[in-house]
Design an enzyme around this catalytic site. Structure first.
Site, PDB file in Angstrom:
ATOM      1  N   GLU A 191       0.870  -1.179   0.000  1.00  0.00           N
ATOM      2  CA  GLU A 191       0.000   0.000   0.000  1.00  0.00           C
ATOM      3  C   GLU A 191       0.904   1.225   0.000  1.00  0.00           C
ATOM      4  O   GLU A 191       1.597   1.483   0.983  1.00  0.00           O
ATOM      5  CB  GLU A 191      -0.886  -0.057   1.245  1.00  0.00           C
ATOM      6  CG  GLU A 191      -2.049   0.883   1.194  1.00  0.00           C
ATOM      7  CD  GLU A 191      -2.928   0.677  -0.034  1.00  0.00           C
ATOM      8  OE1 GLU A 191      -3.279  -0.462  -0.334  1.00  0.00           O
ATOM      9  OE2 GLU A 191      -3.237   1.673  -0.696  1.00  0.00           O
ATOM     10  N   CYS A 242       4.878  -2.395  -8.292  1.00  0.00           N
ATOM     11  CA  CYS A 242       3.505  -1.961  -8.002  1.00  0.00           C
ATOM     12  C   CYS A 242       3.481  -0.747  -7.054  1.00  0.00           C
ATOM     13  O   CYS A 242       3.820   0.347  -7.493  1.00  0.00           O
ATOM     14  CB  CYS A 242       2.710  -3.157  -7.480  1.00  0.00           C
ATOM     15  SG  CYS A 242       0.956  -2.937  -7.733  1.00  0.00           S
ATOM     16  N   ARG A 248      -2.804   5.517  -9.665  1.00  0.00           N
ATOM     17  CA  ARG A 248      -3.029   4.399  -8.741  1.00  0.00           C
ATOM     18  C   ARG A 248      -4.327   3.666  -9.058  1.00  0.00           C
ATOM     19  O   ARG A 248      -5.284   4.259  -9.540  1.00  0.00           O
ATOM     20  CB  ARG A 248      -3.098   4.913  -7.296  1.00  0.00           C
ATOM     21  CG  ARG A 248      -1.808   5.506  -6.810  1.00  0.00           C
ATOM     22  CD  ARG A 248      -1.957   5.998  -5.380  1.00  0.00           C
ATOM     23  NE  ARG A 248      -2.203   4.907  -4.458  1.00  0.00           N
ATOM     24  CZ  ARG A 248      -2.739   5.069  -3.253  1.00  0.00           C
ATOM     25  NH1 ARG A 248      -3.104   6.266  -2.841  1.00  0.00           N
ATOM     26  NH2 ARG A 248      -2.915   4.030  -2.474  1.00  0.00           N
ATOM     27  N   ILE A 304      -2.146  -6.729  -9.095  1.00  0.00           N
ATOM     28  CA  ILE A 304      -3.031  -6.623  -7.925  1.00  0.00           C
ATOM     29  C   ILE A 304      -3.283  -5.140  -7.638  1.00  0.00           C
ATOM     30  O   ILE A 304      -2.349  -4.419  -7.267  1.00  0.00           O
ATOM     31  CB  ILE A 304      -2.398  -7.289  -6.684  1.00  0.00           C
ATOM     32  CG1 ILE A 304      -2.044  -8.757  -6.993  1.00  0.00           C
ATOM     33  CG2 ILE A 304      -3.331  -7.196  -5.473  1.00  0.00           C
ATOM     34  CD1 ILE A 304      -1.236  -9.441  -5.913  1.00  0.00           C
ATOM     35  N   ARG A 305      -4.485  -4.695  -7.850  1.00  0.00           N
ATOM     36  CA  ARG A 305      -4.813  -3.264  -7.706  1.00  0.00           C
ATOM     37  C   ARG A 305      -3.667  -2.412  -8.274  1.00  0.00           C
ATOM     38  O   ARG A 305      -3.130  -1.515  -7.625  1.00  0.00           O
ATOM     39  CB  ARG A 305      -5.088  -2.909  -6.235  1.00  0.00           C
ATOM     40  CG  ARG A 305      -6.428  -3.432  -5.754  1.00  0.00           C
ATOM     41  CD  ARG A 305      -6.701  -3.082  -4.312  1.00  0.00           C
ATOM     42  NE  ARG A 305      -5.712  -3.688  -3.440  1.00  0.00           N
ATOM     43  CZ  ARG A 305      -4.849  -3.016  -2.697  1.00  0.00           C
ATOM     44  NH1 ARG A 305      -4.856  -1.710  -2.688  1.00  0.00           N
ATOM     45  NH2 ARG A 305      -3.986  -3.651  -1.951  1.00  0.00           N
ATOM     46  N   HIS A 337       3.721  -8.082 -10.231  1.00  0.00           N
ATOM     47  CA  HIS A 337       4.480  -8.669  -9.109  1.00  0.00           C
ATOM     48  C   HIS A 337       5.236  -9.935  -9.534  1.00  0.00           C
ATOM     49  O   HIS A 337       4.697 -11.037  -9.367  1.00  0.00           O
ATOM     50  CB  HIS A 337       3.507  -9.095  -8.006  1.00  0.00           C
ATOM     51  CG  HIS A 337       2.863  -7.981  -7.267  1.00  0.00           C
ATOM     52  ND1 HIS A 337       3.305  -7.558  -6.032  1.00  0.00           N
ATOM     53  CD2 HIS A 337       1.796  -7.214  -7.558  1.00  0.00           C
ATOM     54  CE1 HIS A 337       2.534  -6.572  -5.605  1.00  0.00           C
ATOM     55  NE2 HIS A 337       1.606  -6.344  -6.514  1.00  0.00           N
ATOM     56  N   GLU A 360       7.589 -11.352  -7.991  1.00  0.00           N
ATOM     57  CA  GLU A 360       7.961 -12.122  -6.786  1.00  0.00           C
ATOM     58  C   GLU A 360       6.869 -13.101  -6.371  1.00  0.00           C
ATOM     59  O   GLU A 360       7.111 -13.999  -5.563  1.00  0.00           O
ATOM     60  CB  GLU A 360       8.302 -11.150  -5.634  1.00  0.00           C
ATOM     61  CG  GLU A 360       7.134 -10.509  -4.899  1.00  0.00           C
ATOM     62  CD  GLU A 360       6.424  -9.392  -5.673  1.00  0.00           C
ATOM     63  OE1 GLU A 360       6.760  -9.149  -6.843  1.00  0.00           O
ATOM     64  OE2 GLU A 360       5.510  -8.770  -5.093  1.00  0.00           O
TER      65      GLU A 360
HETATM   66  N1  GLN Z   1      -3.024  -0.065  -5.128  1.00  0.00           N
HETATM   67  C1  GLN Z   1      -1.863  -0.062  -4.315  1.00  0.00           C
HETATM   68  C2  GLN Z   1      -1.428   1.381  -4.033  1.00  0.00           C
HETATM   69  O1  GLN Z   1      -1.852   2.275  -4.697  1.00  0.00           O
HETATM   70  C3  GLN Z   1      -0.727  -0.833  -4.927  1.00  0.00           C
HETATM   71  C4  GLN Z   1      -1.091  -2.304  -4.987  1.00  0.00           C
HETATM   72  C5  GLN Z   1       0.079  -3.236  -4.995  1.00  0.00           C
HETATM   73  O2  GLN Z   1       1.194  -2.865  -4.671  1.00  0.00           O
HETATM   74  N2  GLN Z   1      -0.195  -4.462  -5.311  1.00  0.00           N
HETATM   75  O3  GLN Z   1      -0.628   1.579  -3.164  1.00  0.00           O
END
Ligand code: GLN
Length: 197
Positions: free
Chosen positions: A52, A83, A112, A141-142, A177, A179
């Site tokens: 995050e 990310c 984001r 992921i997001r 990602h 990893e």
């Molecule tokens: N959506 C997250 C952010 O804005 C990042 C998501 C992630 O690192 N998988 O911080």
């Protein structure tokens, strides 16, 4: 100076920390989890994991790590943001209403959560010609999108029309990602980048 074993740090304050350590350990490097300023003296490269970005940026400030990371990168240390890590390395964030204090290092503009919320997270196989990789499982992921890049930024991979993997000299970002899969190739590429830096 003769370096015995390359030491790669993983920023250890939030996110997919152990997964990056495991991926790095498939190569002949020493890994160090970075939590304090002194840890930064020991390393030749640093990974900022996904997680995050608001939380990571707040903790970077609280632990007094931002300025030293910036100095080391400006002195040539390799750095890789995945990310949320890519968001932190960026110079510009579109609609930064979460108040991420980015490190302002790489000449990219990011947005984001650009694919939507958690339910729109996905995996797809991509070819990364630059690294001669076919069918690499890219896990989003997001994820953010990279909306703009400066002239010195090299695109390493795209997914459909989106830039998802890029490099500017000693700085590297991916919006996915690596990893979380079992292929160490992107980590190996980063290790080579750190050797050259
Ligand atoms: N959506 C997250 C952010 O804005 C990042 C998501 C992630 O690192 N998988 O911080």
């Amino acid at each position: 100076m003769l370096i015995k074993k390359l030491k790669i740090g993983v920023l250890g304050i939030q996110g997919s920390i152990i997964e990056h350590v495991n991926a790095l350990e498939k190569s002949d490097v020493e890994t160090i989890i970075v939590r304090e300023k002194q840890d930064l003296n020991k390393i030749h490269g640093l990974i900022i994991p996904g997680g995050e970005s608001t939380t990571i940026s707040k903790l970077l400030e609280r632990f007094n790590l931002s300025e030293k990371i910036k100095k080391k990168v400006k002195d040539g240390m390799g750095i890789y943001g995945t990310c949320a890590g890519a968001i932190l390395l960026s110079k510009r964030i579109i609609d930064n209403n979460g108040g991420v204090k980015n490190l302002n290092l790489m000449d990219i503009t990011v947005c984001r959560n650009a694919y939507g919320s958690q339910i729109y997270s996905f995996v797809d196989n991509i070819d990364i010609n630059e690294l001669k990789l076919k069918m690499f499982p890219a896990i989003f992921i997001r994820a953010p999108k990279i909306n703009e890049i400066g002239k010195n930024v090299k695109i390493l991979a795209k997914y459909k029309n989106d830039i998802i993997f890029a490099q500017e000299e000693n700085l590297m970002v991916s919006t996915f990602h690596p990893e979380l899969g079992d292929k160490p190739d992107i980590h190996k590429y980063f290790i080579q980048l750190c050797k050259r830096s």
